[in-house]
Write a protein that holds these residues in place. Structure first.
Motif, PDB file in Angstrom:
ATOM      1  N   ALA A   1      10.125  -8.233  26.271  1.00  0.00           N
ATOM      2  CA  ALA A   1      10.759  -6.926  26.127  1.00  0.00           C
ATOM      3  C   ALA A   1      11.036  -6.266  27.471  1.00  0.00           C
ATOM      4  CB  ALA A   1       9.891  -6.022  25.256  1.00  0.00           C
TER       5      ALA A   1
ATOM      6  N   ARG B   1      14.645  -5.020  28.590  1.00  0.00           N
ATOM      7  CA  ARG B   1      14.821  -3.579  28.802  1.00  0.00           C
ATOM      8  C   ARG B   1      15.327  -3.298  30.210  1.00  0.00           C
ATOM      9  NH1 ARG B   1      10.024  -2.257  27.694  1.00  0.00           N
ATOM     10  NH2 ARG B   1      10.315  -1.662  25.502  1.00  0.00           N
TER      11      ARG B   1
ATOM     12  N   LEU C   1      16.743  -0.779  22.617  1.00  0.00           N
ATOM     13  CA  LEU C   1      15.531  -0.992  23.400  1.00  0.00           C
ATOM     14  C   LEU C   1      15.576  -0.291  24.755  1.00  0.00           C
ATOM     15  CD1 LEU C   1      12.818  -2.635  23.635  1.00  0.00           C
ATOM     16  CD2 LEU C   1      14.195  -4.452  24.672  1.00  0.00           C
TER      17      LEU C   1
ATOM     18  N   THR D   1      12.510  -0.789  19.282  1.00  0.00           N
ATOM     19  CA  THR D   1      12.629  -2.242  19.243  1.00  0.00           C
ATOM     20  C   THR D   1      12.884  -2.719  17.820  1.00  0.00           C
ATOM     21  OG1 THR D   1      11.405  -4.331  19.510  1.00  0.00           O
ATOM     22  CG2 THR D   1      10.095  -2.343  19.157  1.00  0.00           C
TER      23      THR D   1
END
Length: 242
Positions: free
Chosen positions: A30, A34, A104, A125
């Motif tokens: 993530a 991001r 996100l 998310t």
């Protein structure tokens, strides 16, 4: 436009705690995804603001998705998941649908809010949506799963199923094929992100596995000069009404 609050959940469709703790979520990078989209948010928004004007086939699919949602007669909003700078979110709102966009990247959300201040846009998310179970009439997920490693994909699809009302519609798109493409420069800016290609039949099977009914599968070649040279796939699915 006014902000629309998702409808109250159906208690019978609340998230299973075991699913909420799915270890597959830990395999999703993530932070790098991001950071990549935070880095390119401004030029990305500039390039894709008129995307649907340049892609009539894609626009027709989004129009068809909106028509199916309206035909269901459900006043609940639709969710544009992985909405980026919210150009498609705005398009859905212009079609008359109540809509919430989720992305996100906080910088993408900031850019989107500045461009479309009347829209309901949220950071989040797709693996753990801050939306009540059974709260949306439709889910639009255009290329929002492409950064998910293959073992993580069913977790996202299960989330789509969870937030959809019974009878709700999903339109999902992704890059078709096998393998992974790494990108370390985008819009002349340094990034580090992987994009995963998926076999449409495998994705259809995964959708069925989490409870969807797959209704249509479409593939197309990339548009010359405006898209990376990968085949596109679209799956239309429905959460069964009962």
């Amino acid at each position: 436009m006014t902000r629309t609050r998702p409808a109250d959940p159906d208690p019978s469709t609340q998230r299973d705690p075991a699913t909420a703790d799915d270890p597959a979520r830990q395999d999703f990078p993530a932070e790098s995804v991001r950071a990549t989209y935070d880095t390119v948010a401004e030029p990305y928004a500039d390039q894709f603001a008129d995307e649907l004007d340049r892609k009539p086939f894609d626009r027709a699919l989004v129009d068809g998705f909106a028509a199916l949602v309206r035909a269901g007669g459900d006043p609940a909003p639709v969710a544009d998941l992985g909405c980026g700078p919210a150009h498609t979110t705005r398009y859905l709102a212009d079609l008359g649908l109540p809509v919430v966009g989720v992305d996100l990247s906080p910088q993408m959300v900031r850019v989107a809010r500045r461009r479309y201040p009347g829209l309901d846009l949220r950071e989040g998310t797709i693996l753990d949506l801050d939306l009540p179970a059974g709260s949306v009439a439709g889910v639009l997920a255009l290329y929002s799963v492409i950064h998910l490693p293959r073992p993580v994909l069913p977790t996202a699809l299960a989330e789509f199923h969870r937030v959809l009302r019974p009878g709700g519609t999903l339109l999902l798109s992704f890059h078709a094929g096998t393998g992974t493409l790494h990108q370390d420069t985008w819009f002349d800016r340094p990034v580090s992100v992987d994009g995963h290609l998926f076999d449409p039949d495998d994705v259809a099977a995964a959708l069925t596995g989490v409870g969807f009914e797959v209704q249509a599968q479409v593939r197309r070649r990339p548009w010359p000069d405006i898209e990376v040279p990968t085949e596109r796939a679209y799956l239309l699915a429905r959460r069964p009404a009962t």
